[in-house]
Enzyme design. Structure first.
Site, PDB file in Angstrom:
ATOM      1  N   VAL A 269     -30.853 -11.776  47.704  1.00  0.00           N
ATOM      2  CA  VAL A 269     -30.657 -10.972  48.907  1.00  0.00           C
ATOM      3  C   VAL A 269     -29.469 -11.510  49.688  1.00  0.00           C
ATOM      4  O   VAL A 269     -29.253 -12.717  49.757  1.00  0.00           O
ATOM      5  CB  VAL A 269     -31.918 -11.017  49.795  1.00  0.00           C
ATOM      6  CG1 VAL A 269     -31.713 -10.197  51.065  1.00  0.00           C
ATOM      7  CG2 VAL A 269     -33.122 -10.501  49.018  1.00  0.00           C
ATOM      8  N   GLU A 293     -36.395  -8.410  42.166  1.00  0.00           N
ATOM      9  CA  GLU A 293     -37.468  -8.690  43.133  1.00  0.00           C
ATOM     10  C   GLU A 293     -37.495  -7.690  44.273  1.00  0.00           C
ATOM     11  O   GLU A 293     -38.553  -7.247  44.695  1.00  0.00           O
ATOM     12  CB  GLU A 293     -37.266 -10.082  43.750  1.00  0.00           C
ATOM     13  CG  GLU A 293     -37.574 -11.240  42.867  1.00  0.00           C
ATOM     14  CD  GLU A 293     -37.345 -12.537  43.608  1.00  0.00           C
ATOM     15  OE1 GLU A 293     -37.953 -13.527  43.205  1.00  0.00           O
ATOM     16  OE2 GLU A 293     -36.572 -12.564  44.585  1.00  0.00           O
ATOM     17  N   GLY A 387     -37.614 -16.540  43.567  1.00  0.00           N
ATOM     18  CA  GLY A 387     -37.629 -16.081  42.183  1.00  0.00           C
ATOM     19  C   GLY A 387     -36.412 -16.488  41.388  1.00  0.00           C
ATOM     20  O   GLY A 387     -36.278 -16.110  40.216  1.00  0.00           O
TER      21      GLY A 387
END
Length: 504
Positions: A269, A293, A387
């Site tokens: 992100v 994700e 992740g």
């Protein structure tokens, strides 16, 4: 809200957040819904924090252990951390107050690969789960729970918890129904079977969460939005990094190692991933897919442009503008987006089978390719591994991206030896900064070091790094991975003592 709570038995369990919080006791272990600020309970954590503070004011001990999918929001992590209400937490966080409590020793924190968290809870590694507290868009007439903007570990929490509290949130779109894919085919070793996913768009489960009605002890009504943070404008460094990554993908296609529409994409992100997505938007690529994700703004733009056929994830991470767009058009987007439990979205088996192409952020990398993505100066936890480990170890191609410096140039992202190792030199394949790209595939350590220094380090630090490497090569008896152990962490020590890694 009556249409949102169609089940008569659950309607009888309606109560205030304060009354629901009164059911929770000191030492309880709670599985909270939520992933990257999406789909977390909005009302009950604050009510619980108030109750905990009142207990502390009376001199009584009251903390809870917190399990989540990943990061949540100030209304959950921040509220509970601010009253010293969290004794232990897992598996990922990003709240400033929670981070401070971890780093000052108030709260214990277990940083776990996101794909493994659910399995460990199922195995009983962490003991019993007393409560699951999750968010729902609606409860159907037959008692099924329709999730909201994330799934995360919700399926595990409601399965393993003794009691369940459901917040039904009218801010979340009812048209999210049908977007979710809850897989119920898991069994613990040695009884596991293959996960039947061969394409990011495969649906293998159900559209709702199963919860025995006798487990639900409270239903709370809310209407509050997710924590949707505006993304910063894409800066020049992010565009440069994105350009190097997209050029790398283009070369992989030319070399016949990827099809023209690439392989399923995964990214972390932030600014750099959104710059990559923006680059894809303005490319001639079509029929892209994603197995990742989180769904970010850039993926919504790609869907709108007809370039992204399907995106599989476990949660949204959207700006306020795009969260509104999602709520208004969820019936359209559910034809292109699948939200799965994180033990599927991050599962090594699926990542490896699909040939996912991953790109994740880092704090620092060393000259041999080891990567630190969690700790500043070796001890100060930032957020957690999330992740990134799931995808880095198992992706077809895995890249780490970062600006080459931080703190106005006083910190180099390329160092002699990382101060904490999250991803070893065996896992990451490509390192990219705004300075350039180092493709490390097939290179021995002594071949990696010059390439990382010359291509990725900032010019202010390049001579210092090369000097360290050349002296290590000269003075170290063993030549495979030469290090000067007396100097390997001197850069970090210098920063802590002087405020800069640069030598005066």
């Amino acid at each position: 809200m009556s249409e949102r709570i169609a089940n008569a038995t659950h309607r009888q369990k309606l109560m205030s957040a304060e009354d629901a919080a009164a059911l929770i006791n000191d030492g309880d272990q709670i599985g909270f819904g939520g992933f990257t600020g999406s789909g977390y309970p909005k009302a009950l954590p604050g009510a619980l924090a108030k109750r905990i503070k009142e207990s502390h004011d009376r001199g009584e001990k009251f903390t809870v252990n917190v399990f989540t999918g990943a990061s949540t929001a100030p209304e959950l992590d921040g509220a509970l951390a601010s009253v010293d209400g969290i004794g232990w937490r897992m598996p990922y966080q990003s709240d400033p107050q929670m981070r401070n409590k971890i780093n000052d020793g108030t709260s214990f924190y277990t940083d776990i690969h996101l794909s493994e968290a659910g399995m460990m809870v199922r195995e009983g590694f962490f003991g019993n789960i007393d409560f699951a507290i999750i968010e729902a868009a609606k409860i159907t007439e037959d008692g099924h729970i329709i999730p909201t903007s994330s799934i995360g570990n919700n399926n595990v929490w409601v399965e393993k918890a003794d009691k369940v509290i459901v917040e039904v949130n009218s801010w979340q779109s009812e048209d999210l129904e049908g977007m979710h894919d809850i897989y119920y085919g898991f069994a613990l070793p040695p009884n596991r079977v293959p996960i039947p996913i061969t394409h990011p768009g495969d649906r293998i489960g159900e559209k709702y969460l199963r919860i025995p009605q006798n487990k639900v002890v409270a239903v709370v009504e809310t209407s509050d939005p997710d924590r949707n943070t505006p993304f910063k404008p894409i800066d020049d460094d992010s565009r440069k990094i994105a350009g190097y990554l997209l050029d790398f993908y283009d070369n992989e296609v030319k070399q016949g190692r990827m099809p023209k529409n690439l392989l399923p994409l995964q990214s972390g992100v932030g600014n750099i991933p959104n710059a990559v997505l923006d680059g894809l938007l303005h490319s001639d690529l079509e029929h892209l897919t994603s197995y990742t994700e989180v769904i970010q703004d850039g993926m919504i733009d790609l869907i709108d442009a007809g370039k992204l056929d399907v995106a599989s994830a476990t949660a949204f991470s959207l700006s306020p503008e795009y969260a509104h767009k999602m709520n208004e058009n969820a019936a359209f987007y559910r034809e292109h987006i699948i939200l799965r439990p994180q033990e599927i979205s991050n599962h090594p088996e699926a990542i490896r089978r699909l040939g996912v192409v991953g790109a994740n952020g880092m704090i620092e990398a060393d000259i041999y390719g080891n990567v630190n993505s969690t700790h500043v100066m070796g001890s100060r936890m930032m957020n957690g591994i999330g992740g990134s480990g799931d995808f880095t170890r198992n992706a077809y191609i895995s890249a780490f991206v970062s600006p080459s410096t931080a703190k106005n140039g006083d910190i180099s992202a390329i160092v002699p030896m990382v101060s904490h190792v999250d991803h070893t030199e065996h896992d990451g394949m490509v390192i990219i900064t705004e300075q350039g790209i180092a493709d490390l595939r097939g290179l021995a350590p002594r071949q990696r070091a010059p390439k990382i220094i010359e291509n990725c380090a900032h010019p202010d630090y390049r001579p210092m790094l090369m000097d360290y490497y050349e002296r290590a090569l000269r003075d170290c008896k063993f030549k495979h991975t030469p290090h000067l152990l007396s100097e390997a962490y001197s850069w970090h020590t210098r920063f802590l003592e002087t405020g800069t890694m640069k030598m005066n």
